[in-house]
Design an enzyme around this catalytic site. Structure first.
Site, PDB file in Angstrom:
ATOM      1  CB  SER A 129      -7.216  -2.596   5.272  1.00 23.48           C
ATOM      2  OG  SER A 129      -8.099  -2.118   4.299  1.00 23.48           O
ATOM      3  CE1 TYR A 186      -2.329  -2.245   1.790  1.00 26.47           C
ATOM      4  CE2 TYR A 186      -4.696  -2.385   1.443  1.00 26.47           C
ATOM      5  CZ  TYR A 186      -3.624  -1.955   2.191  1.00 26.47           C
ATOM      6  OH  TYR A 186      -3.847  -1.269   3.359  1.00 26.47           O
ATOM      7  CE  LYS A 205      -2.086  -3.387   5.319  1.00 28.20           C
ATOM      8  NZ  LYS A 205      -1.049  -2.933   6.229  1.00 28.20           N
TER       9      LYS A 205
HETATM   10  P1  NAD Z   1       1.718   5.968   4.021  1.00 28.36           P
HETATM   11  O1  NAD Z   1       2.288   5.440   2.751  1.00 28.36           O
HETATM   12  O2  NAD Z   1       1.437   7.425   4.128  1.00 28.36           O
HETATM   13  O3  NAD Z   1       2.690   5.586   5.236  1.00 28.36           O
HETATM   14  C1  NAD Z   1       3.464   4.422   5.257  1.00 28.36           C
HETATM   15  C2  NAD Z   1       4.857   4.826   5.702  1.00 28.36           C
HETATM   16  O4  NAD Z   1       5.669   3.666   5.794  1.00 28.36           O
HETATM   17  C3  NAD Z   1       5.542   5.780   4.713  1.00 28.36           C
HETATM   18  O5  NAD Z   1       6.065   6.879   5.416  1.00 28.36           O
HETATM   19  C4  NAD Z   1       6.650   4.925   4.094  1.00 28.36           C
HETATM   20  O6  NAD Z   1       7.800   5.696   3.776  1.00 28.36           O
HETATM   21  C5  NAD Z   1       6.929   3.941   5.209  1.00 28.36           C
HETATM   22  N1  NAD Z   1       7.468   2.650   4.763  1.00 28.36           N
HETATM   23  C6  NAD Z   1       6.930   1.757   3.898  1.00 28.36           C
HETATM   24  N2  NAD Z   1       7.706   0.686   3.803  1.00 28.36           N
HETATM   25  C7  NAD Z   1       8.769   0.887   4.620  1.00 28.36           C
HETATM   26  C8  NAD Z   1       9.916   0.120   4.972  1.00 28.36           C
HETATM   27  N3  NAD Z   1      10.149  -1.068   4.455  1.00 28.36           N
HETATM   28  N4  NAD Z   1      10.785   0.656   5.857  1.00 28.36           N
HETATM   29  C9  NAD Z   1      10.581   1.871   6.412  1.00 28.36           C
HETATM   30  N5  NAD Z   1       9.505   2.633   6.130  1.00 28.36           N
HETATM   31  C10 NAD Z   1       8.611   2.131   5.248  1.00 28.36           C
HETATM   32  O7  NAD Z   1       0.424   5.114   4.353  1.00 28.36           O
HETATM   33  P2  NAD Z   1      -0.709   5.348   5.459  1.00 28.36           P
HETATM   34  O8  NAD Z   1      -1.952   5.756   4.764  1.00 28.36           O
HETATM   35  O9  NAD Z   1      -0.188   6.163   6.571  1.00 28.36           O
HETATM   36  O10 NAD Z   1      -0.921   3.843   5.936  1.00 28.36           O
HETATM   37  C11 NAD Z   1      -0.302   3.318   7.092  1.00 28.36           C
HETATM   38  C12 NAD Z   1      -0.725   1.885   7.282  1.00 28.36           C
HETATM   39  O11 NAD Z   1      -2.136   1.803   7.363  1.00 28.36           O
HETATM   40  C13 NAD Z   1      -0.314   0.932   6.156  1.00 28.36           C
HETATM   41  O12 NAD Z   1       0.035  -0.299   6.723  1.00 28.36           O
HETATM   42  C14 NAD Z   1      -1.570   0.805   5.340  1.00 28.36           C
HETATM   43  O13 NAD Z   1      -1.632  -0.411   4.630  1.00 28.36           O
HETATM   44  C15 NAD Z   1      -2.625   0.860   6.425  1.00 28.36           C
HETATM   45  N6  NAD Z   1      -3.942   1.296   5.959  1.00 28.36           N
HETATM   46  C16 NAD Z   1      -4.057   2.487   5.301  1.00 28.36           C
HETATM   47  C17 NAD Z   1      -5.306   2.901   4.850  1.00 28.36           C
HETATM   48  C18 NAD Z   1      -5.474   4.171   4.069  1.00 28.36           C
HETATM   49  O14 NAD Z   1      -6.445   4.294   3.354  1.00 28.36           O
HETATM   50  N7  NAD Z   1      -4.577   5.148   4.185  1.00 28.36           N
HETATM   51  C19 NAD Z   1      -6.424   2.106   5.097  1.00 28.36           C
HETATM   52  C20 NAD Z   1      -6.274   0.901   5.779  1.00 28.36           C
HETATM   53  C21 NAD Z   1      -5.009   0.502   6.208  1.00 28.36           C
HETATM   54  C1  WQD Z   2     -13.393   5.587  -2.298  1.00 32.10           C
HETATM   55  C2  WQD Z   2     -14.576   5.666  -3.240  1.00 32.10           C
HETATM   56  C3  WQD Z   2     -14.135   4.858  -5.456  1.00 32.10           C
HETATM   57  C4  WQD Z   2     -11.285   7.945  -6.605  1.00 32.10           C
HETATM   58  C5  WQD Z   2      -8.967   1.957  -0.532  1.00 32.10           C
HETATM   59  C6  WQD Z   2      -8.444   0.572  -0.304  1.00 32.10           C
HETATM   60  C7  WQD Z   2      -8.745   0.144   1.098  1.00 32.10           C
HETATM   61  C8  WQD Z   2      -8.230   1.168   2.082  1.00 32.10           C
HETATM   62  C9  WQD Z   2      -8.745   2.526   1.782  1.00 32.10           C
HETATM   63  C10 WQD Z   2      -5.934   0.656   2.566  1.00 32.10           C
HETATM   64  C11 WQD Z   2     -14.716   4.426  -4.113  1.00 32.10           C
HETATM   65  C12 WQD Z   2     -14.460   6.339  -5.469  1.00 32.10           C
HETATM   66  C13 WQD Z   2     -12.183   7.176  -5.907  1.00 32.10           C
HETATM   67  C14 WQD Z   2     -11.756   8.698  -7.725  1.00 32.10           C
HETATM   68  C15 WQD Z   2     -13.975   7.871  -7.315  1.00 32.10           C
HETATM   69  N1  WQD Z   2      -6.810   1.333   1.984  1.00 32.10           N
HETATM   70  N2  WQD Z   2     -13.505   7.138  -6.239  1.00 32.10           N
HETATM   71  N3  WQD Z   2     -13.085   8.643  -8.023  1.00 32.10           N
HETATM   72  O1  WQD Z   2     -11.185   2.037  -2.692  1.00 32.10           O
HETATM   73  O2  WQD Z   2     -12.694   2.525  -0.727  1.00 32.10           O
HETATM   74  O3  WQD Z   2     -10.366   1.930  -0.343  1.00 32.10           O
HETATM   75  O4  WQD Z   2      -8.414   2.859   0.419  1.00 32.10           O
HETATM   76  O5  WQD Z   2      -6.100  -0.307   3.270  1.00 32.10           O
HETATM   77  O6  WQD Z   2      -8.127  -1.073   1.296  1.00 32.10           O
HETATM   78  O7  WQD Z   2      -9.069  -0.317  -1.205  1.00 32.10           O
HETATM   79  O8  WQD Z   2     -10.850   4.124  -1.286  1.00 32.10           O
HETATM   80  O9  WQD Z   2     -10.513   6.510  -1.733  1.00 32.10           O
HETATM   81  O10 WQD Z   2      -9.844   4.819  -3.503  1.00 32.10           O
HETATM   82  O11 WQD Z   2     -12.234   5.210  -3.053  1.00 32.10           O
HETATM   83  O12 WQD Z   2     -15.164   7.856  -7.633  1.00 32.10           O
HETATM   84  O13 WQD Z   2     -10.990   9.398  -8.433  1.00 32.10           O
HETATM   85  O14 WQD Z   2     -14.343   6.760  -4.137  1.00 32.10           O
HETATM   86  O15 WQD Z   2     -14.723   4.214  -6.545  1.00 32.10           O
HETATM   87  O16 WQD Z   2     -16.087   4.194  -4.264  1.00 32.10           O
HETATM   88  P1  WQD Z   2     -11.377   2.589  -1.357  1.00 32.10           P
HETATM   89  P2  WQD Z   2     -10.771   5.211  -2.407  1.00 32.10           P
END
Ligand code: NAD
Ligand code: WQD
Length: 337
Positions: free
Chosen positions: A126, A151, A155
């Site tokens: 991330s 979190y 990572k």
């Molecule tokens: P998500 O929660 O939709 O998907 C994660 C999936 O993993 C879910 O289906 C959950 O049931 C499964 N899971 C979690 N722990 C498990 C376990 N121990 N065994 C089996 N299944 C398990 O999340 P996402 O948005 O698809 O994110 C996927 C990956 O990307 C994560 O590692 C997350 O940290 C990373 N990531 C997400 C974002 C974002 O904003 N969505 C941003 C950066 C990184």
């Molecule tokens: C985006 C912008 C908020 C909700 C997070 C994790 C990051 C990555 C992606 C996993 C920010 C603003 C939000 C609301 C708002 N995830 N906001 N009102 O915080 O950039 O990133 O998700 O790895 O690690 O930190 O994403 O969608 O929460 O926020 O104004 O009700 O929207 O302040 O500026 P963020 P977000």
């Protein structure tokens, strides 16, 4: 068929990646215990790819059950490890749960990979590892900051563990993908984001508010040092993001182990919260009540990607813009009614 193990393959990014893997001729094998996703993601995947993907309802921390999956389904060409918890605020309240699942599941997986002589892994990292970068757009050589949440630390720990493994084990081939802000949904609206409870993330909150499920969006702060005062992020369409995983696997196939490399996955374009709100209203014509509220603890002011390395090395770049991503997110929200 070239099998790929996809942990967390029923989740938001995982389900879209399963679709792109199938389209590229891979056979995805999903492991997910559905703790943060629903069976309907598997139905949606089937509707898009025309068959049911192989699915094991297994906790990735359960070494024996995972061994069974490797024994039944292997050999795999590679693993894409999505399974993790991702809610920043929750991680502050429940750090042990976050470290146990996010780091623990990777350790279980790496042990199994070693036992089964599998070296290729693509890992979901991330942009949170950058904190507030000094230089924007941020590239991969920017220093990691102290993460602002447990979190974020999980990572950083997982990234370091994978780099250490690639250093110690000559068979390891590692790609770390640093996602910026994934949004949107598949254009078919058969799969999309399924936040459980009140969404933390901006775009699901917007679509749920527009759908009347929430009263009003709060914009967290308009006093930042940005052109309109709201925070800036790099919102990337989840289909673009999914395609990068296929490119990463293909690239690993061309590399001599050991290898480990890291890539930003973003559009390179920063958008403010207010720009996103206005683009949503303009694009959908739907009313979106919003108010300006105080800053949210832990938010950085601005972050967006220099994604040129992914373009040059992996041959990947984001093609879909913010308007398209918001339109797809809205179509998915309407389908959920
Ligand atoms: P998500 O929660 O939709 O998907 C994660 C999936 O993993 C879910 O289906 C959950 O049931 C499964 N899971 C979690 N722990 C498990 C376990 N121990 N065994 C089996 N299944 C398990 O999340 P996402 O948005 O698809 O994110 C996927 C990956 O990307 C994560 O590692 C997350 O940290 C990373 N990531 C997400 C974002 C974002 O904003 N969505 C941003 C950066 C990184
Ligand atoms: C985006 C912008 C908020 C909700 C997070 C994790 C990051 C990555 C992606 C996993 C920010 C603003 C939000 C609301 C708002 N995830 N906001 N009102 O915080 O950039 O990133 O998700 O790895 O690690 O930190 O994403 O969608 O929460 O926020 O104004 O009700 O929207 O302040 O500026 P963020 P977000």
């Amino acid at each position: 068929m070239r099998k790929v193990l996809v942990t967390g393959g029923a989740g938001f990014i995982g389900s879209h990646t399963v679709v792109e893997l199938a389209a590229a001729g891979y056979e995805p094998v999903i492991v997910d215990d559905l703790r943060n996703s629903k069976e309907r993601a598997l139905d949606g995947i089937a509707a898009i790819i025309g068959r049911r993907a192989t699915f094991h309802r297994v906790d990735c921390n359960d070494g024996e059950a995972m061994e069974q999956v490797f024994a039944e389904e292997g050999p795999f060409e590679g693993v894409i490890h999505f399974a993790a918890y991702k809610a920043v605020g929750e991680s502050v309240q429940q750090p042990l749960m976050y470290y146990a699942n996010n780091v623990g599941s990777l350790i279980v997986l790496l042990r199994l990979m070693r036992r089964h002589k599998l070296g290729r892994i693509v890992f979901s990292s991330s942009c949170t590892v950058y904190g507030q970068p000094e230089v924007l757009p941020v590239n991969e050589s920017a220093p990691d900051r102290l993460a602002s949440s447990p979190y974020g630390f999980t990572k950083m720990v997982c990234e370091q563990l994978l780099r250490d493994m690639a250093h110690a084990d000559p068979t390891m081939a590692v790609v770390l993908l640093r996602y910026f802000n994934p949004i949107g949904a598949h254009p078919s609206a058969a799969i999309g984001e399924l936040p459980l409870g009140v969404p933390n993330n901006l775009v699901p909150f917007i679509t749920q508010t527009a759908a009347g499920l929430r009263k009003s969006l709060t914009v967290f702060g308009d006093d930042y040092d940005t052109p309109d005062g709201s925070c800036i992020r790099d919102y990337i369409h989840v289909v673009d993001l999914a395609q990068a995983h296929v490119k990463a696997l293909q690239w690993l196939g061309t590399q001599e182990a050991p290898v480990s490399d890291v890539f930003n996955l973003g559009t390179g374009r920063g958008s403010s919260v207010l720009e996103v709100v206005k683009a949503f209203i303009a694009g959908t014509g739907v009313d979106l009540p919003y108010t300006i509220g105080p800053r949210r603890a832990g938010d950085v002011e601005a972050v967006y990607a220099d994604a040129s390395k992914a373009r040059e090395v992996l041959g990947w770049e984001a093609k879909l813009d913010l308007h398209r991503a918001l339109a797809d997110a809205w179509r998915w929200q309407e389908r959920l009614k």
